[in-house]
Motif scaffolding. Sequence first.
Motif, short mmCIF file in Angstrom:
data_model
loop_
_atom_site.label_atom_id
_atom_site.label_comp_id
_atom_site.label_asym_id
_atom_site.label_seq_id
_atom_site.Cartn_x
_atom_site.Cartn_y
_atom_site.Cartn_z
N UNK A 86 -12.25 15.00 -9.04
CA UNK A 86 -11.65 14.74 -10.35
C UNK A 86 -12.08 15.79 -11.35
N UNK A 87 -13.35 16.13 -11.33
CA UNK A 87 -13.84 17.15 -12.26
C UNK A 87 -13.22 18.52 -11.96
N UNK A 88 -12.96 18.78 -10.68
CA UNK A 88 -12.39 20.05 -10.27
C UNK A 88 -10.92 20.17 -10.66
N UNK A 89 -10.17 19.06 -10.54
CA UNK A 89 -8.73 19.08 -10.80
C UNK A 89 -8.33 17.71 -11.36
N UNK A 90 -8.60 17.46 -12.64
CA UNK A 90 -8.41 16.12 -13.20
C UNK A 90 -6.97 15.63 -13.22
N UNK A 91 -6.01 16.54 -13.11
CA UNK A 91 -4.60 16.11 -13.14
C UNK A 91 -4.13 15.56 -11.79
N UNK A 92 -4.94 15.68 -10.74
CA UNK A 92 -4.53 15.23 -9.41
C UNK A 92 -4.91 13.78 -9.18
N UNK A 93 -4.01 13.03 -8.54
CA UNK A 93 -4.35 11.68 -8.06
C UNK A 93 -5.38 11.79 -6.94
N UNK A 94 -6.04 10.69 -6.66
CA UNK A 94 -7.04 10.68 -5.59
C UNK A 94 -6.75 9.50 -4.67
N UNK A 95 -6.62 9.79 -3.38
CA UNK A 95 -6.44 8.75 -2.36
C UNK A 95 -7.57 8.90 -1.36
N UNK A 96 -8.49 7.96 -1.39
CA UNK A 96 -9.58 7.92 -0.43
C UNK A 96 -9.34 6.84 0.60
N UNK A 97 -9.84 7.05 1.80
CA UNK A 97 -9.62 6.07 2.87
C UNK A 97 -10.14 4.69 2.49
N UNK A 98 -11.35 4.64 1.95
CA UNK A 98 -11.95 3.34 1.65
C UNK A 98 -11.29 2.69 0.44
N UNK A 99 -10.89 3.48 -0.55
CA UNK A 99 -10.17 2.93 -1.70
C UNK A 99 -8.83 2.35 -1.26
N UNK A 100 -8.14 3.04 -0.32
CA UNK A 100 -6.86 2.55 0.16
C UNK A 100 -7.02 1.29 1.00
#
Length: 259
Positions: free
Chosen positions: A50-64
Amino acid sequence: MRTILTRVAQTAILPRYQHLTASEVAAKAVDDMVTVADTDAEALLSDALFRLLPEAAIVGEEAAHADPAVLDRLGDSLCWIIDPIDGTNNFAAGRPPFGILIALAEHGETVGGWIYDVLTGRLCSAHRGQGAWVNGEQVHAMPTGATPPVAAISLVFLDPERRAAMKGHVAPHYTVVDIPRCAAEQYPRIVLGVNDVSIFERTYAWDHAAGVLFVNEAGGRAARPDGSAYRVERHLDQGLIAASSPALFDEMAQRLAML
């Protein structure tokens, strides 16, 4: 990216390797484990990306796994895809291989991928149109040269009829070896001359986005059996072939089409 991966490995993963307690391991499903290291590593990776590219969504295996609605973000204009420990069953059992997989997708197409071997520090990376790299040196996919070709095939997720067909009509044409139960190891094996071809049935984005890009940018071919491109937002579609050359891909695809 190496700095982020190394820091997360040293902070959340390596201190628990071969030191997990029973309370730190749980079953998500049959033959699918999660550990406290997975969840902690995903949180650290998510924060760093997020800090590297805050405009990108994040999909993690455990979050999903906790909230399937997270998967709706895979087709966003930009999306980080995280597998905090690929090969969790190996990690939980205290044995290699296992690694971290990170991909960056743009409107469903993978544009960057990183495959990090936590124990050795090997970093495989690829960027769309810019080639594939291992520890900063460009690599090109190498077939093993073996006759018959070496195929890593898992029958675990096949129904009985397809398993029998695979054994009878595909396996005899290859030297079949076991899979490492770790995409972070399997995809490098395709590029680095260890295996010629591999078949995957389950094609979750966190397992395959980075590896597919790595193989294709190295000059091999990874795609759906019908030749169509792998897209991260269609990760529930079944079937994927990765091969160290387009010819080996075509050969396997033709055999699968006859099943």
